[in-house]
Design a protein around this motif. Sequence first.
Motif, PDB file in Angstrom:
ATOM      1  N   UNK A 279      14.738  33.858 -45.227  1.00 47.73           N
ATOM      2  CA  UNK A 279      14.300  32.798 -46.138  1.00 47.73           C
ATOM      3  C   UNK A 279      15.135  32.854 -47.406  1.00 47.73           C
ATOM      4  N   UNK A 280      15.726  31.720 -47.780  1.00 49.27           N
ATOM      5  CA  UNK A 280      16.495  31.587 -49.016  1.00 49.27           C
ATOM      6  C   UNK A 280      16.061  30.293 -49.692  1.00 49.27           C
ATOM      7  N   UNK A 281      15.812  30.343 -50.990  1.00 45.81           N
ATOM      8  CA  UNK A 281      15.271  29.197 -51.716  1.00 45.81           C
ATOM      9  C   UNK A 281      16.181  28.798 -52.877  1.00 45.81           C
ATOM     10  N   UNK A 282      15.846  27.679 -53.523  1.00 46.28           N
ATOM     11  CA  UNK A 282      16.608  27.172 -54.668  1.00 46.28           C
ATOM     12  C   UNK A 282      15.668  26.974 -55.846  1.00 46.28           C
ATOM     13  N   UNK A 283      16.065  27.493 -57.006  1.00 49.04           N
ATOM     14  CA  UNK A 283      15.319  27.270 -58.244  1.00 49.04           C
ATOM     15  C   UNK A 283      16.140  26.348 -59.147  1.00 49.04           C
ATOM     16  N   UNK A 284      15.556  25.217 -59.528  1.00 48.80           N
ATOM     17  CA  UNK A 284      16.251  24.223 -60.362  1.00 48.80           C
ATOM     18  C   UNK A 284      15.886  24.472 -61.818  1.00 48.80           C
ATOM     19  N   UNK A 299       7.562  36.572 -54.043  1.00 49.65           N
ATOM     20  CA  UNK A 299       6.284  36.994 -53.456  1.00 49.65           C
ATOM     21  C   UNK A 299       6.125  36.487 -52.030  1.00 49.65           C
ATOM     22  N   UNK A 300       6.726  35.334 -51.741  1.00 54.11           N
ATOM     23  CA  UNK A 300       6.611  34.737 -50.406  1.00 54.11           C
ATOM     24  C   UNK A 300       7.587  35.351 -49.403  1.00 54.11           C
ATOM     25  N   UNK A 301       8.442  36.251 -49.873  1.00 55.97           N
ATOM     26  CA  UNK A 301       9.339  36.948 -48.960  1.00 55.97           C
ATOM     27  C   UNK A 301      10.769  36.471 -48.953  1.00 55.97           C
ATOM     28  N   UNK A 302      11.156  35.641 -49.902  1.00 55.47           N
ATOM     29  CA  UNK A 302      12.554  35.196 -49.954  1.00 55.47           C
ATOM     30  C   UNK A 302      13.464  36.389 -50.230  1.00 55.47           C
ATOM     31  N   UNK A 303      14.535  36.488 -49.468  1.00 58.76           N
ATOM     32  CA  UNK A 303      15.511  37.558 -49.693  1.00 58.76           C
ATOM     33  C   UNK A 303      16.686  37.080 -50.536  1.00 58.76           C
ATOM     34  N   UNK A 304      16.758  35.772 -50.759  1.00 57.57           N
ATOM     35  CA  UNK A 304      17.819  35.210 -51.578  1.00 57.57           C
ATOM     36  C   UNK A 304      17.332  33.969 -52.288  1.00 57.57           C
ATOM     37  N   UNK A 305      17.824  33.768 -53.515  1.00 56.32           N
ATOM     38  CA  UNK A 305      17.462  32.589 -54.303  1.00 56.32           C
ATOM     39  C   UNK A 305      18.720  32.066 -54.978  1.00 56.32           C
ATOM     40  N   UNK A 362      25.287  26.404 -51.272  1.00 56.08           N
ATOM     41  CA  UNK A 362      25.248  27.830 -51.591  1.00 56.08           C
ATOM     42  C   UNK A 362      24.062  28.491 -50.893  1.00 56.08           C
ATOM     43  N   UNK A 363      22.971  27.760 -50.746  1.00 59.38           N
ATOM     44  CA  UNK A 363      21.794  28.306 -50.041  1.00 59.38           C
ATOM     45  C   UNK A 363      22.140  28.649 -48.597  1.00 59.38           C
ATOM     46  N   UNK A 364      22.855  27.756 -47.896  1.00 67.14           N
ATOM     47  CA  UNK A 364      23.225  28.018 -46.514  1.00 67.14           C
ATOM     48  C   UNK A 364      24.187  29.198 -46.422  1.00 67.14           C
ATOM     49  N   UNK A 365      25.124  29.260 -47.343  1.00 63.59           N
ATOM     50  CA  UNK A 365      26.073  30.364 -47.360  1.00 63.59           C
ATOM     51  C   UNK A 365      25.358  31.689 -47.621  1.00 63.59           C
ATOM     52  N   UNK A 366      24.412  31.700 -48.559  1.00 59.21           N
ATOM     53  CA  UNK A 366      23.671  32.922 -48.864  1.00 59.21           C
ATOM     54  C   UNK A 366      22.794  33.340 -47.686  1.00 59.21           C
ATOM     55  N   UNK A 367      22.204  32.375 -47.027  1.00 58.18           N
ATOM     56  CA  UNK A 367      21.367  32.664 -45.858  1.00 58.18           C
ATOM     57  C   UNK A 367      22.177  33.374 -44.773  1.00 58.18           C
ATOM     58  N   UNK A 368      23.364  32.844 -44.461  1.00 57.92           N
ATOM     59  CA  UNK A 368      24.202  33.461 -43.449  1.00 57.92           C
ATOM     60  C   UNK A 368      24.707  34.824 -43.899  1.00 57.92           C
TER      61      UNK A 368
END
Length: 514
Positions: A279-284, A299-305, A362-368
Amino acid sequence: MTSSTPARPSDSARRRGSARPIAAAGAVTLAVVGTLALASPAAVAAPDKPVVTVVATGGTIAGKATGREAFTSYRAGTYTMDDLLAQLQPEIAEIADVNVIQFGNKGSGGYTISEFYDLTRTVEQALETSDGVIVTTGTDTQEEFAYWLDLTVQSPKPVVTTGAMRPWAAGDSAGEAPVFGADGPANLFTAIRLAASQQTYCFGTVLMLNDEIHAAREVTKGNATMNDTFQTRLVGALGWVAGSDIYLNRAPARVLDCGTDAWATPFDLSTISAGDLPAVEIMYNYQAASGAGIRAFADAGATGIVTAGTGAGGISADASAARRDAVARGVWFVSTTRTGSGAVESTGEGIIAGLDLLPQKARLMLMLTRAFTTDIEQARVWFDTVAAPSFDMSAYADAGPEPTPSEEPTTEEPSGEPTTGEPSEEPSGEPSEEPSGEPTDGPSTDAPTGVTDEPSDTSSSPAGAASGGSSGGPLAFTGAGSVPLVLGVALVLIVSGAAVHGHRRRARHLTMTA
């Protein structure tokens, strides 16, 4: 899956790495030239019609409108691809043999990351037998579809994404009640033309809409409703299509690695499962933004933001505090800008520079990256190189010394006396030229100055390679060291559209007018 940790590149090498061997693809091209030169003309078969697979996922291009004038009122993903292609016959059959995989039929925003994983595997399987693949999607997240495929598809064959800004028709089938000015038919037809042409071989995934060709990494949707919605800010489109002609004025930097192992990305999905994608998310960020979003994601388990910051990646004080806490918990961050263009280069503990990647990419790149390594230093290297390929020709600026003649020029006296310079060869000590125009006993002096029977000592540097010398030039392996450079260039141009890997035998089949 964990990768070993490479050495961190120096600041001067960031994003660029060492200069790519631009001659690599040329060497493959010249190898094919040598093969063709040895082949009998009768052995060269006529080109077959290219095979193109359309992988359909739905979107507006397959949408059914509420009326022929309803440009924005429709249900996406209604018509099947077989129905759409039937409306393009018989013209499409003149360009390529087209087959269909109906992967799905819904709006682009309805697809999950697990389905993205399956889409890549589907495209790669199709490319085993097809010359190119079209992926039709909704335009809302088409740039994410395209960039995901760009990062994960390991085949250099053309992959083209396309779609539409207006629904196809308003009837029960795609052939009934066509919408006024529907752009879907032209986009689909042109995308197939582009893929069949093989002209984007080794480009990675490209996006084609409104007759424009864009790099998947750089393109973004810039307007909610207009047909010319896709833009590549700062650098512009790769090229465009005009009727049956395809124009490409630039290319993604990864083409320099065409024909080498370096062309493929590290993200081979056949080595992981869909469940390995984290799980990778985006903060605006915005004025006085709260850090609550970052805390909730962690808290929800994201490993990358990914932070879409203001200006060059700035975020608020509360968000910065939340980021520090999340980093301490093992969350990786990528810093990007919400401005839409420009590079963010700042890093810190647990923070990777997103450079000029848009936040959603960047989210897709970080996820991979998180799926393929647990080492943040490796992640930084990949963001500097895989995510930000860049041309660097500086290594060719100092390619070696200027070529020098192999012998001194001679000067002929008006009286016909022997030359004042030293002749290249003197039989029995006599001058090489007799007076009164009689034939000489020595070697002829009619050859151009500087040409000898011995191969020149050319460099293996790019300058030497360009010279066509028999020892260091690119034609050395053919035994054509004395072939004029213009002939070598002509041979390269003849096969440049069909050389790399031998996959491009159908490259110019597309010149016929539909």
